[in-house]
Design an enzyme around this catalytic site. Structure first.
Site, PDB file in Angstrom:
ATOM      1  N   HIS A 134       0.773  -1.247   0.000  1.00 24.56           N
ATOM      2  CA  HIS A 134       0.000   0.000   0.000  1.00 24.56           C
ATOM      3  C   HIS A 134       0.802   1.293   0.000  1.00 24.56           C
ATOM      4  O   HIS A 134       0.225   2.345  -0.253  1.00 24.56           O
ATOM      5  CB  HIS A 134      -0.966   0.007   1.190  1.00 24.56           C
ATOM      6  CG  HIS A 134      -1.900  -1.161   1.188  1.00 24.56           C
ATOM      7  ND1 HIS A 134      -2.858  -1.342   0.212  1.00 24.56           N
ATOM      8  CD2 HIS A 134      -1.996  -2.228   2.016  1.00 24.56           C
ATOM      9  CE1 HIS A 134      -3.512  -2.470   0.460  1.00 24.56           C
ATOM     10  NE2 HIS A 134      -3.008  -3.029   1.541  1.00 24.56           N
ATOM     11  N   HIS A 146      -3.318  -3.430   7.772  1.00 29.15           N
ATOM     12  CA  HIS A 146      -4.372  -3.762   6.802  1.00 29.15           C
ATOM     13  C   HIS A 146      -5.000  -2.469   6.313  1.00 29.15           C
ATOM     14  O   HIS A 146      -5.250  -1.564   7.100  1.00 29.15           O
ATOM     15  CB  HIS A 146      -5.416  -4.657   7.481  1.00 29.15           C
ATOM     16  CG  HIS A 146      -6.715  -4.773   6.736  1.00 29.15           C
ATOM     17  ND1 HIS A 146      -6.852  -5.529   5.591  1.00 29.15           N
ATOM     18  CD2 HIS A 146      -7.930  -4.224   6.972  1.00 29.15           C
ATOM     19  CE1 HIS A 146      -8.113  -5.426   5.160  1.00 29.15           C
ATOM     20  NE2 HIS A 146      -8.781  -4.647   5.979  1.00 29.15           N
ATOM     21  N   LYS A 190     -14.501  -3.053   8.583  1.00 28.07           N
ATOM     22  CA  LYS A 190     -15.533  -3.747   7.803  1.00 28.07           C
ATOM     23  C   LYS A 190     -15.872  -5.113   8.395  1.00 28.07           C
ATOM     24  O   LYS A 190     -17.011  -5.562   8.318  1.00 28.07           O
ATOM     25  CB  LYS A 190     -15.062  -3.944   6.351  1.00 28.07           C
ATOM     26  CG  LYS A 190     -15.104  -2.688   5.508  1.00 28.07           C
ATOM     27  CD  LYS A 190     -14.555  -2.990   4.114  1.00 28.07           C
ATOM     28  CE  LYS A 190     -14.549  -1.737   3.245  1.00 28.07           C
ATOM     29  NZ  LYS A 190     -13.804  -1.961   1.986  1.00 28.07           N
ATOM     30  N   VAL A 218      -8.390  -5.949  -6.064  1.00 27.26           N
ATOM     31  CA  VAL A 218      -8.408  -4.513  -5.786  1.00 27.26           C
ATOM     32  C   VAL A 218      -7.243  -4.191  -4.865  1.00 27.26           C
ATOM     33  O   VAL A 218      -6.967  -4.945  -3.928  1.00 27.26           O
ATOM     34  CB  VAL A 218      -9.716  -4.095  -5.059  1.00 27.26           C
ATOM     35  CG1 VAL A 218      -9.744  -2.588  -4.849  1.00 27.26           C
ATOM     36  CG2 VAL A 218     -10.936  -4.541  -5.840  1.00 27.26           C
TER      37      VAL A 218
END
Length: 128
Positions: free
Chosen positions: A12, A119, A66, A43
């Site tokens: 990331h 994450h 989430k 993704v």
């Protein structure tokens, strides 16, 4: 073995990156960062801010992840990000991605000591 914190950075973080000059950015980066091994990762979001700024999010707004866990944090400010999404016609091992750029608030899950992002959960419009 690669730690969760190091995996987050590999998948990331791209502080120097400015993909605006290349529609090929996602295709190149997803391969370079080993996210097309065995399958095309569907993704992935790259963050174009300093590692220190992204790590600081772990001490910003606590939000629900989430998956229902409570160790997610939302950045107070917008960050420059690039979303890479695999194209529907893409077939492994020829992974092809389309890219979209945005400036949004990011949500990351943090853990460990030091407490760092492990994450990438989401990107959202900053809450007012």
């Amino acid at each position: 073995a690669e730690s969760s914190a190091m995996k987050f950075q590999r998948q990331h973080m791209d502080p120097e990156g400015s993909p605006s000059n290349s529609s090929n950015y996602c295709n190149v980066m997803m391969i370079r960062r080993n996210m097309t091994q065995g399958r095309c990762k569907p993704v992935n979001t790259f963050v174009h801010e300093s590692l220190a700024d992204v790590q600081a999010v772990c001490f910003q707004k606590n939000v629900l992840c989430k998956n229902g866990q409570t160790n997610c944090y939302q950045s107070y400010s917008r960050m420059r990000i690039t979303d890479c999404r695999v194209t529907s016609s893409s077939k492994f091992p020829n992974c092809s991605y389309r890219m979209s750029q945005a400036q949004k608030s990011i949500i990351v899950a943090c853990e460990g000591d030091p407490y760092v992002p492990v994450h990438f959960d989401a990107s959202v419009e900053p809450s007012t």
